[in-house]
Design a protein around this motif. Structure first.
Motif, PDB file in Angstrom:
ATOM      1  N   TYR A   1      41.918  32.169  31.751  1.00  0.00           N
ATOM      2  CA  TYR A   1      41.303  33.618  32.089  1.00  0.00           C
ATOM      3  C   TYR A   1      39.938  33.524  31.710  1.00  0.00           C
ATOM      4  CZ  TYR A   1      39.758  38.153  31.734  1.00  0.00           C
ATOM      5  OH  TYR A   1      39.264  39.551  31.979  1.00  0.00           O
ATOM      6  N   GLN A   2      39.471  33.017  30.331  1.00  0.00           N
ATOM      7  CA  GLN A   2      38.170  33.029  30.010  1.00  0.00           C
ATOM      8  C   GLN A   2      37.370  32.084  30.819  1.00  0.00           C
ATOM      9  OE1 GLN A   2      39.005  32.405  25.835  1.00  0.00           O
ATOM     10  NE2 GLN A   2      39.324  34.383  25.258  1.00  0.00           N
ATOM     11  N   LEU A   3      37.908  31.006  31.023  1.00  0.00           N
ATOM     12  CA  LEU A   3      37.155  29.959  31.792  1.00  0.00           C
ATOM     13  C   LEU A   3      36.754  30.565  33.190  1.00  0.00           C
ATOM     14  CD1 LEU A   3      36.397  27.077  31.248  1.00  0.00           C
ATOM     15  CD2 LEU A   3      38.130  26.403  32.777  1.00  0.00           C
TER      16      LEU A   3
ATOM     17  N   THR B   1      32.504  32.510  36.629  1.00  0.00           N
ATOM     18  CA  THR B   1      32.358  32.900  38.170  1.00  0.00           C
ATOM     19  C   THR B   1      31.607  34.093  38.195  1.00  0.00           C
ATOM     20  OG1 THR B   1      34.236  34.093  37.863  1.00  0.00           O
ATOM     21  CG2 THR B   1      34.428  31.951  38.723  1.00  0.00           C
ATOM     22  N   SER B   2      30.686  34.277  39.238  1.00  0.00           N
ATOM     23  CA  SER B   2      30.037  35.350  39.608  1.00  0.00           C
ATOM     24  C   SER B   2      31.053  36.437  40.177  1.00  0.00           C
ATOM     25  CB  SER B   2      29.074  34.738  40.654  1.00  0.00           C
ATOM     26  OG  SER B   2      29.712  34.664  41.984  1.00  0.00           O
ATOM     27  N   ILE B   3      30.076  37.541  40.246  1.00  0.00           N
ATOM     28  CA  ILE B   3      31.070  38.762  40.623  1.00  0.00           C
ATOM     29  C   ILE B   3      31.441  38.618  41.945  1.00  0.00           C
ATOM     30  CG2 ILE B   3      30.726  41.204  41.395  1.00  0.00           C
ATOM     31  CD1 ILE B   3      28.860  41.788  38.671  1.00  0.00           C
TER      32      ILE B   3
ATOM     33  N   CYS C   1      38.332  41.650  40.525  1.00  0.00           N
ATOM     34  CA  CYS C   1      37.359  42.428  40.496  1.00  0.00           C
ATOM     35  C   CYS C   1      36.864  43.270  41.587  1.00  0.00           C
ATOM     36  CB  CYS C   1      36.086  41.587  40.072  1.00  0.00           C
ATOM     37  SG  CYS C   1      34.577  42.599  39.925  1.00  0.00           S
ATOM     38  N   TRP C   2      36.741  44.553  41.346  1.00  0.00           N
ATOM     39  CA  TRP C   2      36.195  45.560  42.358  1.00  0.00           C
ATOM     40  C   TRP C   2      34.872  45.874  42.050  1.00  0.00           C
ATOM     41  CZ3 TRP C   2      40.306  49.690  43.654  1.00  0.00           C
ATOM     42  CH2 TRP C   2      41.428  49.266  44.514  1.00  0.00           C
TER      43      TRP C   2
END
Length: 654
Positions: free
Chosen positions: A26-28, A33-35, A44-45
């Motif tokens: 998860y942390q990786l 990664t970008s938004i 992500c939203w």
């Protein structure tokens, strides 16, 4: 007894390994990664608007968010997920739990009684999934309860499920066979009705496991049991059972958020039931009053005198007092509903939900138990008097991210342990209603001791029954690419494997098969039975290649757009069926390496999705190194299903 405790300690240690690996991944994923990429991954939203703020249970603030871009994009948010609000400006994050998701809106229960200033500071906001500590914490708590249990019902169930003590059956209990069920289904329901401790429905593909389970629940209610818990590891399975029980007129409440939005499901959620309760008007009135006091308190600016400060304090105190009253009313409504309900449905982790964690159940039913981690199954069992497991340990195992935990045996389920150590608790369903007998034949020999029987309605069913343009032809085909030089290739840093030439052969075969078939116009499609086709490959890179090629073939692209054709991994087809199924095996190399094709349970799922035709494309020289695939090729030859890819290639135009 020491042996059992050591076994549970081992499971606990393996769960810790899994948690650490899950957190690391998860942390990786988040760090690298970008938004934009996180949005594409569905975690992500961004950006979102806050469209509503309200005070929730325990005086904690609840915010309703709406995404502005990427609307209707697929995502991973669901009720119970841990998530955090963040800003691209000055400010931190605000942690919470997702209460509800409706298309482009979600409600987040925060951990704060007051919202931070940056939330209204004009900065762009986003919401993203955070690491799910809750599931691991609940599994850990359940394991501790199981290990520490002494001279209690939980201690007895632990010893029976893990094979230390025998399971007891009351065979004298009367049972009237149910007309809608076949003999083995009735045997399974009888076994459950007569079980004092534990019973298992072993449901191979297409044998009507869900139908049998629903009937078993109805029969259990008829024996006078007051409260049942019906659970499964996935929201999808819980939703299906909730709908089936509601159709039978059962008073059922769905705890947690359904993954599918249907009127039947929504009507049976706890939120909807609370809103229909006679005391709901009073609750609404109190919440509104508390909100007004809170709003009045927030009107006072920072620079004000002692009188204003006292007034503000009074307003805040009033808001808290009225909220406490509202909480009491909500608690009363919830308890009243739960006192009268017959069946509660939720996921395994959802059974630890604060609204129901104090309840005891006469029987806990766990569907998809062969796909659930053992520690997750113990969560509902800690509050059970009796346990019923349903599943098939010859199909997909649970997902385990840590290789060390998998090697240590974390993927070995409670279902497997119980069915092996207490075989008398299980009844296998033996009539399948999905596949032609040739499609069923190989899996039947390999996994089910030849005990499965194809029901007469499907035993000899062919594609001509779906559409008259199809000839009877072969039901099963193995297209052998040996000698064609189609070597597999690793794509992108060793993460996946593809075999484009094998994929091309598969699509050529499919197009040949579909030559006489013209998809109906939209207006005709309602009257004509819809032909449904699936293409499976165990490798993501091969799926990507196949999908791309399908989109460039007009006929296949048309079927894809109408959802008559789907391309996906084995896991994506679990629990599904298609009229025609193609399987691309991918692996072809001089070393005879087959990678995770060696997971024959996964292949059992792939080989049992087809109803009327199954085509497997692969290299016999590579696959034949493994006894399972060698036996499949022997089976294919025995039913006349073997073909060389050279036959297809020789029909290519010069």
């Amino acid at each position: 007894m020491d042996k059992i405790l050591n076994e549970l300690l081992d499971v606990r240690a393996l769960l810790k390994l899994e948690q650490e690996e899950d957190r690391r991944q998860y942390q990786l994923k988040n760090a690298q990664t970008s938004i934009t990429e996180r949005k594409r991954l569905g975690i992500c939203w961004y950006p979102v608007n806050v469209i509503k703020q309200e005070v929730g249970f325990g005086n904690k603030m609840v915010v309703e968010l709406e995404r502005i871009s990427g609307r209707d994009q697929l995502h991973m948010f669901q009720a119970g997920s841990s998530a955090a609000l963040f800003t691209n400006g000055e400010g931190g994050t605000l942690n919470g739990v997702v209460l509800e998701v409706k298309r482009n809106k979600l409600r987040l229960a925060t951990t704060k009684e007051d919202l931070p200033d940056w939330l209204e500071g004009g900065a762009r906001l986003g919401v993203e999934l955070t690491f799910d500590e809750v599931s691991y914490r609940e599994m850990e708590i359940a394991l501790m309860k199981v290990m520490e249990a002494e001279k209690s019902r939980l201690a007895q169930l632990r010893d029976i499920l893990l094979g230390v003590e025998p399971a007891i059956f009351r065979r004298e209990r009367p049972f009237t066979p149910i007309a809608a069920l076949n003999d083995s289904q009735n045997d399974a329901v009888r076994n459950i009705v007569q079980a004092k401790d534990v019973a298992i429905i072993h449901g191979p593909p297409g044998t009507g496991k869900t139908t049998t389970l629903v009937q078993a629940i109805l029969q259990t209610l008829q024996t006078g049991e007051q409260k049942l818990l019906v659970t499964a590891p996935s929201n999808t399975a819980v939703d299906l059972l909730t709908e089936k029980l509601a159709e039978q007129g059962v008073n059922v409440i769905r705890i947690g958020n359904p993954s599918r939005v249907s009127e039947v499901l929504l009507e049976h959620t706890l939120d909807a039931q609370i809103m229909h309760h006679r005391e709901y008007r009073q609750l609404k009135k109190l919440r509104k009053s508390a909100q007004e006091y809170k709003a009045m308190a927030s009107q006072y600016k920072r620079s004000f005198g002692p009188q204003e400060r006292a007034q503000r304090q009074f307003m805040k105190e009033e808001s808290k007092r009225v909220l406490a009253q509202a909480d009491d009313v909500e608690e009363y409504i919830t308890e009243d509903l739960l006192d009268r309900v017959q069946v509660i449905t939720c996921t395994l982790v959802g059974s630890a939900n604060r609204t129901i964690r104090h309840l005891q159940y006469d029987t806990v039913f766990i569907d998809e138990a062969a796909q659930a981690l053992e520690p997750a199954c113990w969560i509902p069992i800690t509050r059970a008097n009796r346990v019923v497991l349903a599943g098939d340990h010859h199909q997909l195992p649970p997902t385990v991210k840590s290789m060390a935990a998998e090697r240590g045996g974390l993927a070995r389920t409670l279902f497997e342990k119980c069915i092996e150590r207490q075989p008398e608790t299980a009844v296998m369903l033996t009539t399948q209603y999905r596949m032609h007998e040739h499609i069923m034949g190989f899996s039947n020999q390999q996994f089910y001791r030849g005990e499965l029987q194809a029901h007469e309605s499907v035993r000899t069913a062919t594609l001509s029954e779906v559409h008259p343009v199809f000839e009877t032809g072969l039901i099963v085909e193995f297209i052998d690419t040996a000698g064609c030089g189609f070597n597999d290739q690793t794509i992108g840093e060793g993460s996946s494997t593809a075999n484009p030439e094998e994929a091309d052969v598969l699509l050529k075969h499919l197009l040949n098969l579909l030559t006489p078939y013209e998809p109906a116009e939209a207006s005709e499609a309602q009257t004509e039975p819809r032909l449904r086709i699936g293409i499976i490959s165990p490798y993501r890179a091969q799926i990507n290649y196949l999908t791309d090629q399908v989109e460039h073939e007009p006929k296949l692209a048309q079927l894809l757009s109408r959802r008559q054709l789907s391309v996906g991994t084995v896991d994506s087809f679990q629990g599904q069926e298609r009229d025609i199924m193609y399987i691309s095996m991918v692996r072809s190399n001089p070393e005879g390496e087959i990678g995770f094709l060696a997971d024959i349970r996964r292949m059992n799922v792939a080989m049992t999705r087809a109803k009327k035709k199954m085509v497997i494309v692969g290299d016999s020289a590579t696959l034949g190194q493994h006894p399972f695939y060698q036996q499949f090729m022997n089976y294919a030859e025995s039913i006349g299903a073997y073909r060389s890819a050279w036959e297809l290639l020789s029909t290519d135009p010069e």
